[in-house]
Design an enzyme around this catalytic site. Structure first.
Site, mmCIF file in Angstrom:
data_model
loop_
_atom_site.group_PDB
_atom_site.id
_atom_site.type_symbol
_atom_site.label_atom_id
_atom_site.label_comp_id
_atom_site.label_asym_id
_atom_site.label_seq_id
_atom_site.Cartn_x
_atom_site.Cartn_y
_atom_site.Cartn_z
ATOM 1 N N GLU A 173 -39.000 -16.969 -78.159
ATOM 2 C CA GLU A 173 -38.098 -18.229 -77.592
ATOM 3 C C GLU A 173 -37.771 -19.052 -79.015
ATOM 4 O OE1 GLU A 173 -39.311 -20.259 -74.250
ATOM 5 O OE2 GLU A 173 -39.231 -18.344 -72.872
ATOM 6 N N GLU A 295 -41.306 -11.612 -70.792
ATOM 7 C CA GLU A 295 -41.778 -12.690 -69.923
ATOM 8 C C GLU A 295 -41.058 -12.573 -68.664
ATOM 9 O OE1 GLU A 295 -42.425 -16.664 -71.394
ATOM 10 O OE2 GLU A 295 -43.377 -15.938 -73.481
HETATM 11 O O1 AHR Z 1 -45.060 -18.274 -69.903
HETATM 12 C C1 AHR Z 1 -44.987 -19.843 -70.210
HETATM 13 C C2 AHR Z 1 -43.991 -20.154 -71.358
HETATM 14 O O2 AHR Z 1 -42.851 -19.736 -70.798
HETATM 15 C C3 AHR Z 1 -44.013 -19.468 -72.625
HETATM 16 O O3 AHR Z 1 -45.084 -20.169 -73.421
HETATM 17 C C4 AHR Z 1 -42.724 -19.586 -73.108
HETATM 18 O O4 AHR Z 1 -42.207 -18.383 -74.016
HETATM 19 C C5 AHR Z 1 -41.823 -19.390 -71.982
HETATM 20 O O5 AHR Z 1 -41.036 -20.834 -72.141
#
Ligand code: AHR
Length: 494
Positions: A173, A295
């Protein structure tokens, strides 16, 4: 009556087992107290790892595990996690609750965990606050089989042979917590950092560039244009948030409108994967670069009374449906989606496992992964739904059914189906177009009495998998009634 035609004659690629991957960040009680309890813990453990978690994750054939973050990755310095545990550097985990991170779970512990799980490690490197040299050194420390100083240091720390490390993410990110860069800035930084992510000996790294989230298509366009030829994979994050980021909604206290909205938003994964995939197609028509959805999952308000920075949420039958629908979408797009990682494995967001001290339970989401493991490395079969019923709520409608199918190496055809409607059973005919695989039929089912059903430490089996009954078969046609709000697997032996 809904008929699902399954084309058994022309498989459409392989569903990589890595679509069924997981994610463990230094966040709340995912690592500490969840997976890692320490060697001296009274909780049954294997070299410090909770044995019950190891057993559960092995049962679903966990293919890979992403670590150490998430946002934590871009402030993690791998050298802090080496050497005697009681002498390691203590840092503040500023993203997640401001707690002290004592680094007792570091590189050796993580790689040991992956070996115990027999899964591929997927390490996210630090771009946001780390140097190129730090990243280069980590890869050399892990994988160099020669006589370099870093390889010697690894051996002095107890590990003789280099580890095999395939998946390496260059940041996380980086448009946000990983450095607040623009797409063009990150593309430049990515090209530079990835240059030094080297292959040592036999080890071949699959480099994953930080991709976009949600509908941020310009990031994908820029990365593919400016750095596409330097990557093996490009990541994508998408969370199912029922309400707004400020008020996401409760994981367990909800009404049908929330159920509907959650599934409607989960289904948007299809559009998101298609749109990012279409941009990637322009630069990579042969689909060599994988879309790595590293994710995904539900994100609700934390459970009342828990640390807001720990992202601890319960997991209901609604989460099981989100998992089933999303995995069906990934299967359908397996030509581009080469890997995915549910967030997160234990005690965080849409967890597979919840713990409290020694107590331990499997969530409804876990049982879906157990059902769907049959798709790992299987040949995808095309499905066509005829007369699909809609699930209507108020003025809005979404499909009532979600489906995907594959053929395993032993010839078994496996079909996973979700009935999204909370009150209506749906009779379904499965027709194997092209014949074949019409041996004995069996099925499994995840459902529960209410939409809000979930497992607690007092009642850990409110939502589990059971047999799917009432299947009838005539040659290549199988008829089954899918109960309301359920996720099912139908297996037809070859
Ligand atoms: O999964 C929780 C968080 O969500 C992670 O650390 C981040 O990459 C995303 O914003």
């Amino acid at each position: 009556m809904t008929t699902i035609h399954i084309n058994t004659t022309t498989p459409k690629g392989t569903i990589s087992r890595h679509i069924y991957g997981h994610f463990a960040e230094h966040l709340g009680q995912c690592i500490y107290g969840g997976l890692w309890v320490g060697e001296d813990s009274p909780i049954p453990n294997t070299q410090g790892i909770r044995t019950a978690a190891l057993d559960a994750l092995r049962r679903i054939n966990i293919p890979n595990l992403r670590w150490p973050g998430g946002c934590f990755a871009d402030e993690y310095h791998w050298r802090d996690g080496l050497g005697p545990r009681n002498q390691r550097r203590r840092m503040v985990n500023s993203h997640w609750g401001g707690v002290v991170e004592d680094n007792s779970f570091g590189t050796h512990e993580f790689m040991q965990l992956c070996e115990l799980l027999d899964c591929e490690p997927y390490i996210a490197g630090n771009v946001g606050s780390g140097t190129v040299q730090e990243m280069q050194d980590w890869v050399e420390y892990l994988t160099c089989d020669g006589d370099s100083t870093l390889a010697r240091e690894r051996r002095a720390n107890g590990r003789q042979a280099p580890w095999r490390l395939k998946y390496f993410g260059v940041g996380n990110e980086n448009w946000g917590c990983g450095g607040n860069m623009t797409a063009s800035e990150y593309a430049t930084v990515y090209r530079r950092y990835q240059t030094y992510v080297r292959n040592y000996g036999e080890n071949q790294i699959y480099k994953v560039a930080c991709g976009s989230n949600d509908f941020r298509y310009e990031w994908t366009e820029t990365l593919m244009r400016e750095a596409g030829r330097h990557m093996h994979g490009l990541s994508l994050h998408y969370y199912t948030v029922t309400g707004t980021w400020a008020e996401k909604g409760s994981a367990t206290h909800f009404v049908e409108q929330d159920w509907f909205t959650t599934l409607q938003k989960a289904l948007r994964m299809d559009e998101i994967v298609r749109q990012h995939g279409a941009i990637m197609d322009k630069y990579d028509p042969e689909k060599k670069v994988g879309l790595i959805v590293d994710e995904w999952g539900t994100w609700f308000d934390v459970e009342p009374g828990t640390n807001p920075g720990f992202l601890y949420q319960q997991n209901t039958l609604r989460d099981a449906l989100v998992a089933g629908v999303t995995l069906n979408i990934f299967n359908q797009h397996c030509d581009r989606v080469h890997m995915a990682n549910l967030a997160q494995t234990v005690n965080v967001l849409q967890a597979l496992l919840l713990t409290d001290g020694e107590e331990f339970l499997l969530t409804p989401t876990y049982h879906v992964f157990d059902l769907y493991k049959v798709h790992q490395d299987a040949n995808r079969l095309e499905t066509m739904v005829e007369g699909d019923a809609a699930y209507t709520h108020g003025d809005a409608a979404i499909p009532q059914l979600s489906v995907s199918a594959s053929r395993a190496t032993d010839g078994t055809v496996n079909v996973t189906l979700c009935n999204l409607a909370p009150a209506n059973d749906v009779p379904v005919t499965l027709r194997l177009a092209g014949g074949g695989a019409a041996g004995s039929v069996s099925g499994r089912l995840v459902t529960a009495p209410t939409m809000q059903s979930h497992n607690t430490f007092a009642e850990p089996n409110q939502v589990t998998a059971s047999s799917l009954t009432g299947l009838t078969q005539q040659e290549d046609t199988i008829v089954v009634t899918l109960p309301a709000k359920s996720v099912a697997l139908v297996s037809i032996a070859g």
